[in-house]
Motif scaffolding. Sequence first.
Motif, PDB file in Angstrom:
ATOM      1  N   THR A   4      -4.779   3.936   4.168  1.00 34.14           N
ATOM      2  CA  THR A   4      -3.481   4.191   4.800  1.00 34.14           C
ATOM      3  C   THR A   4      -3.363   5.570   5.437  1.00 34.14           C
ATOM      4  O   THR A   4      -2.482   5.793   6.267  1.00 34.14           O
ATOM      5  CB  THR A   4      -2.359   4.074   3.754  1.00 34.14           C
ATOM      6  OG1 THR A   4      -2.550   5.081   2.749  1.00 34.14           O
ATOM      7  CG2 THR A   4      -2.362   2.693   3.102  1.00 34.14           C
ATOM      8  N   ASP A   8       0.817  -1.216   0.000  1.00 29.20           N
ATOM      9  CA  ASP A   8       0.000   0.000   0.000  1.00 29.20           C
ATOM     10  C   ASP A   8       0.849   1.263   0.000  1.00 29.20           C
ATOM     11  O   ASP A   8       0.465   2.284  -0.579  1.00 29.20           O
ATOM     12  CB  ASP A   8      -0.919   0.022   1.221  1.00 29.20           C
ATOM     13  CG  ASP A   8      -2.223  -0.722   0.983  1.00 29.20           C
ATOM     14  OD1 ASP A   8      -2.566  -0.969  -0.193  1.00 29.20           O
ATOM     15  OD2 ASP A   8      -2.899  -1.057   1.976  1.00 29.20           O
ATOM     16  N   VAL A   9       1.987   1.210   0.686  1.00 32.80           N
ATOM     17  CA  VAL A   9       2.899   2.354   0.759  1.00 32.80           C
ATOM     18  C   VAL A   9       4.300   1.803   0.540  1.00 32.80           C
ATOM     19  O   VAL A   9       5.062   1.560   1.481  1.00 32.80           O
ATOM     20  CB  VAL A   9       2.797   3.085   2.113  1.00 32.80           C
ATOM     21  CG1 VAL A   9       3.662   4.349   2.107  1.00 32.80           C
ATOM     22  CG2 VAL A   9       1.353   3.443   2.433  1.00 32.80           C
ATOM     23  N   ARG A  51       2.643   7.161  -2.717  1.00 34.07           N
ATOM     24  CA  ARG A  51       2.436   7.290  -1.264  1.00 34.07           C
ATOM     25  C   ARG A  51       3.742   7.054  -0.508  1.00 34.07           C
ATOM     26  O   ARG A  51       4.004   7.714   0.504  1.00 34.07           O
ATOM     27  CB  ARG A  51       1.334   6.318  -0.799  1.00 34.07           C
ATOM     28  CG  ARG A  51      -0.066   6.761  -1.224  1.00 34.07           C
ATOM     29  CD  ARG A  51      -1.153   5.903  -0.589  1.00 34.07           C
ATOM     30  NE  ARG A  51      -1.086   4.522  -1.056  1.00 34.07           N
ATOM     31  CZ  ARG A  51      -1.623   4.092  -2.198  1.00 34.07           C
ATOM     32  NH1 ARG A  51      -2.272   4.938  -2.986  1.00 34.07           N
ATOM     33  NH2 ARG A  51      -1.525   2.830  -2.548  1.00 34.07           N
ATOM     34  N   TRP A  52       4.557   6.122  -0.996  1.00 35.92           N
ATOM     35  CA  TRP A  52       5.863   5.928  -0.355  1.00 35.92           C
ATOM     36  C   TRP A  52       6.703   7.195  -0.473  1.00 35.92           C
ATOM     37  O   TRP A  52       7.358   7.614   0.499  1.00 35.92           O
ATOM     38  CB  TRP A  52       6.586   4.752  -1.012  1.00 35.92           C
ATOM     39  CG  TRP A  52       7.905   4.443  -0.371  1.00 35.92           C
ATOM     40  CD1 TRP A  52       8.133   3.607   0.678  1.00 35.92           C
ATOM     41  CD2 TRP A  52       9.184   4.994  -0.724  1.00 35.92           C
ATOM     42  NE1 TRP A  52       9.481   3.587   1.004  1.00 35.92           N
ATOM     43  CE2 TRP A  52      10.148   4.432   0.158  1.00 35.92           C
ATOM     44  CE3 TRP A  52       9.613   5.883  -1.697  1.00 35.92           C
ATOM     45  CZ2 TRP A  52      11.505   4.750   0.089  1.00 35.92           C
ATOM     46  CZ3 TRP A  52      10.961   6.206  -1.774  1.00 35.92           C
ATOM     47  CH2 TRP A  52      11.896   5.651  -0.892  1.00 35.92           C
ATOM     48  N   ALA A  85       0.908   3.170  -4.991  1.00 33.66           N
ATOM     49  CA  ALA A  85       1.690   2.795  -3.806  1.00 33.66           C
ATOM     50  C   ALA A  85       3.031   3.517  -3.780  1.00 33.66           C
ATOM     51  O   ALA A  85       3.503   3.940  -2.715  1.00 33.66           O
ATOM     52  CB  ALA A  85       1.899   1.281  -3.776  1.00 33.66           C
ATOM     53  N   ALA A 144      -6.813   3.092  -1.428  1.00 38.18           N
ATOM     54  CA  ALA A 144      -5.603   2.855  -0.638  1.00 38.18           C
ATOM     55  C   ALA A 144      -5.225   4.101   0.167  1.00 38.18           C
ATOM     56  O   ALA A 144      -4.706   3.985   1.283  1.00 38.18           O
ATOM     57  CB  ALA A 144      -4.455   2.444  -1.544  1.00 38.18           C
TER      58      ALA A 144
END
Length: 274
Positions: free
Chosen positions: A115, A48-49, A86-87, A83, A111
Motif C-alpha cells: 500500500t 489493507d488500510v 495504516r488507516w 490495517a 501490506a
Amino acid sequence: MDQQGSADAEPGVSRRPVSDAEARRANRGWWDTDADAYQQEHGAFLGDVDFVWCPEGLREADAGLLGPVAGTRILELGCGAAAAARWLRRAGAEVVATDLSAGMLRHAAAAAHRTGVRVPLVQADALALPFPAGIFDTVCTAFGAVPFVADSAALMREVYRVLRPGGRWVFSVTHPIRWIFLDDPGEGGLLAVHSYFDRRPYVEQDETGTARYVEQHRTLGDRIRELVGAGFVLRDLVEPEWPADHGEVWGQWSPLRGRLFPGTAIYLADKPAG
C-alpha cells in the motif's frame, strides 16, 4: 472461541486455569502458525488500510470512537496485519503498531509494502510495552491483546502508564454474553449452555495437555473493575448492532445471532487529566 469440552488433558478443548507464561507461549505460537490462514480468510473484510472494530463491520471512519486523530500519537496493540494503524497514519496520526506474533507482523510488513502506507512495527508483549511513560495520546486495539492475557488487569495498568494525562484507551473484545453459548453461528448457538460466571479460560490443547490457544473470559463487571482499578474513567460501552445489509458470517458471528444479542463490546476510557 469454541467453549465446549472438559478439563481433561486430551486433544481438543478445555476450560481450565492457565498461567501468564502458558497463555503467552500458546498464543504467540498460535498466531505465528495461523497468520497465513487468518489473513486468507479475513483479510478482504479487514482491508489493507481500514479500521474495522468488529465482525459487525463498525468502522472508525463512521463511529469516530477515537475522536480527531490528526496530529496525535497513537499506539495500536495486537495490531495483526496493522490495517487499522495504516488507516490512522493516512488520517494524519503518528502511529506505532505492536503485536506479540512475528507471523502477523510479517503480514503487516507485506501490506505496508503493498500500500505504501508505513508505520513502525514492534514485536512486543502487551504486559511489558517498550515505551516510556506518558508518550501516547491514544491506545487502541480491535480484538487484540486483551482477550489473550491471563492478567488483563496488568495490561490495563500498562496502557495507563504509556498514556499521557487526558489520553484515551479504546478496545473491542467479544461481548461476554457470548460465553454462555456454543460457538455456532446457526441455531445451535442460540442455546445457553455455560455459566456467565465461569471465568476459566477457553483452552485448545494437544495430546499432552499443552495449551496451543488460550482465550480469557471476563464479565462486564470484571472489565469495568479492571479499568477503574488501573485509574481510568469509563466513558462509554458500545455494543454494535448487526447491520440489516450485512450477510457475512465470521466464525461464531452471524446475522442470525447478531439480530438477537450482541457479539462485541467496545470500551472507551480516559486517563484523568489531573
